[in-house]
Structures are given as C-alpha cells and as structure tokens.
Scaffold this active site. Structure first.
Site, PDB file in Angstrom:
ATOM      1  N   CYS A  15       0.912  -1.258  -0.054  1.00 43.86           N
ATOM      2  CA  CYS A  15      -0.104  -0.037   0.059  1.00 43.86           C
ATOM      3  C   CYS A  15       0.811   1.277  -0.007  1.00 43.86           C
ATOM      4  O   CYS A  15       1.651   1.581  -0.742  1.00 43.86           O
ATOM      5  CB  CYS A  15      -0.827  -0.038   1.328  1.00 43.86           C
ATOM      6  SG  CYS A  15      -2.259   0.958   0.897  1.00 43.86           S
ATOM      7  N   GLU A  19      -2.508  -8.978   2.774  1.00 45.50           N
ATOM      8  CA  GLU A  19      -2.712  -9.429   4.268  1.00 45.50           C
ATOM      9  C   GLU A  19      -4.315  -9.498   4.693  1.00 45.50           C
ATOM     10  O   GLU A  19      -4.698  -9.933   5.642  1.00 45.50           O
ATOM     11  CB  GLU A  19      -2.094  -8.654   5.348  1.00 45.50           C
ATOM     12  CG  GLU A  19      -2.610  -7.526   5.570  1.00 45.50           C
ATOM     13  CD  GLU A  19      -1.998  -6.338   4.783  1.00 45.50           C
ATOM     14  OE1 GLU A  19      -2.416  -5.096   5.025  1.00 45.50           O
ATOM     15  OE2 GLU A  19      -1.649  -6.503   3.592  1.00 45.50           O
ATOM     16  N   HIS A  37      -3.917  -4.848  -0.366  1.00 49.06           N
ATOM     17  CA  HIS A  37      -3.290  -5.312   0.765  1.00 49.06           C
ATOM     18  C   HIS A  37      -3.550  -6.791   0.750  1.00 49.06           C
ATOM     19  O   HIS A  37      -4.567  -7.500   0.957  1.00 49.06           O
ATOM     20  CB  HIS A  37      -4.122  -4.840   1.973  1.00 49.06           C
ATOM     21  CG  HIS A  37      -4.054  -3.525   2.384  1.00 49.06           C
ATOM     22  ND1 HIS A  37      -3.122  -3.017   3.293  1.00 49.06           N
ATOM     23  CD2 HIS A  37      -4.542  -2.229   1.949  1.00 49.06           C
ATOM     24  CE1 HIS A  37      -3.087  -1.788   3.483  1.00 49.06           C
ATOM     25  NE2 HIS A  37      -3.811  -1.246   2.672  1.00 49.06           N
TER      26      HIS A  37
END
Length: 219
Positions: A90, A202, A200
């Site tokens: 990001c 994650e 992202h």
C-alpha cells in the site's frame, strides 16, 4: 487453506514497525504463509532478516517522515544494495517511488523507482474493496493464481504511469502488474529484490496468502 512450511525451512521475515502500517495483520498473514515473523524497528534485525516487509497506511508525507525517523530509508537502501529482498504494501509501495503529490503538496519518496504517486482519476474515491489485476507475464508474485483472483484495495492515490526502462540486456526488466479504477494504475511491481503491491495481501484472503507464500518462496 493451509500454506504451512516445514519449520526447518521457515524464512525469517521482519515487518518493519515505523508507526504507519497494519503490522499485526501483516504478521498473521506472513505466519500463515509460512514465515517466521518478527515485528520490529531494530536496525540490525531488519537489515539481516531473509525478507523485510514495509507496510504503510495514511499520508505519503507522514509515512516518509516516520520511515526516516526509524532509519527505514537507510535499511531499505542497504538491503537492496546487497540484493536482499524487500516488499512494500500500500503506502509502503508508494513511498518507493520518487515523489508523492497530495493536496497539491509534493513530497520526496525513496526514489527506488521514477514516477509520481498522484490522486486516483475516478468518479469514486477512495478505491475501497475487491478488484482484479492484470498480472505481468511471467510473474512470480502471482504464480498459481487465477486471472480472476481478487485483491483488497484501500487507497486514494496511485501511480498511473510506469517510466523505468531497462537498457542493459543482462538485466531482467521489471514486471509491472496493473489494475483499473477509473484509469489503469500500477497494482504491483517485481524488480529484482524489490517487490511491492498497492493492494493489501494480508486482507485478501486465500489469494493474498498465496501471493505472500510466493514471495517467501523466493527468499
């Protein structure tokens, strides 16, 4: 989805904690993908880990200030000069470019890649939610992922033009992956030891876990 790696082959990954990233989410996702993870801003640990992950949320200028205060700019530079893997996520990707322009104010980035991070050119901003990408041919980062795999984005700024050229035939050209929100923008880059994603991983479920597993597999 199980992506565990045998303990004896687990790679050490440091999530660099400079105050501007979702470090706990990144820690959990990397561990799930098979890494031995530590959250720290310790200079030596960050310098010597198998992989360094630089997350980022918030404003470009603030992230750069926090990174410099934690000596993260030096760590990234020293790792890359020695061919040691670094991955940005990001705003952690955006600060790898030469500059960021927010509210008409220009801030210097790490200048690992030329180009400017500028406001998204779309009717709806921020770009928040799931989107597909057009992976670069031969991408290692997206290996094993379907073309319709979706990733989670939250951002109002992006790089719309990629300008780095490779003239040395002995050097592999960067692999640039694109996505579109209003106008195409850079969604990921694989450039030697330096990889990054605008989205992202994650927060991207199984697709994100596979992507992180692919990165860990190169360490």
């Amino acid at each position: 989805m199980e992506l565990s790696t045998p303990l004896k082959t687990r790679k050490k990954v440091v999530v660099f904690d400079y105050g501007f990233g979702n470090v706990r989410s990144a820690e959990r996702a990397l561990a799930r993908a098979g890494a031995d993870v530590e959250i720290t801003r310790d200079y030596d640990k960050a310098l010597n880990a198998d992989g360094l992950l630089v997350p980022g949320v918030g404003a470009f200028a603030s992230c750069m200030t926090g990174l410099r205060e934690a000596r993260g700019d030096w760590i990234v530079d020293r790792r890359l000069s020695g061919g040691r893997p670094v991955m940005g996520i990001c705003v952690g990707m955006q600060i790898l470019f030469a500059r960021g322009i927010e509210h008409g104010v220009e801030s210097e980035g790490l200048d690992e890649w030329p180009g400017s991070v500028e406001p998204l050119q779309a009717e709806i901003v921020p770009h928040m939610g799931w989107n597909t990408v057009e992976a670069a041919p031969g991408s290692q980062l997206f290996a094993g992922l379907d073309a319709d795999a979706r990733f989670y984005f939250v951002h109002s700024y992006a790089v719309h033009d990629w300008s780095l050229e490779t003239h040395n035939p002995a050097m592999e050209a960067p692999k640039v992956t694109w996505s579109t929100h209003g106008k195409p923008f850079v969604a990921a880059v694989e450039n030697g030891a330096l990889w990054a994603t605008q989205f992202h991983p994650e927060k991207s479920g199984d697709a994100g876990a596979q992507l992180l597993n692919n990165w860990i597999g190169t360490l």
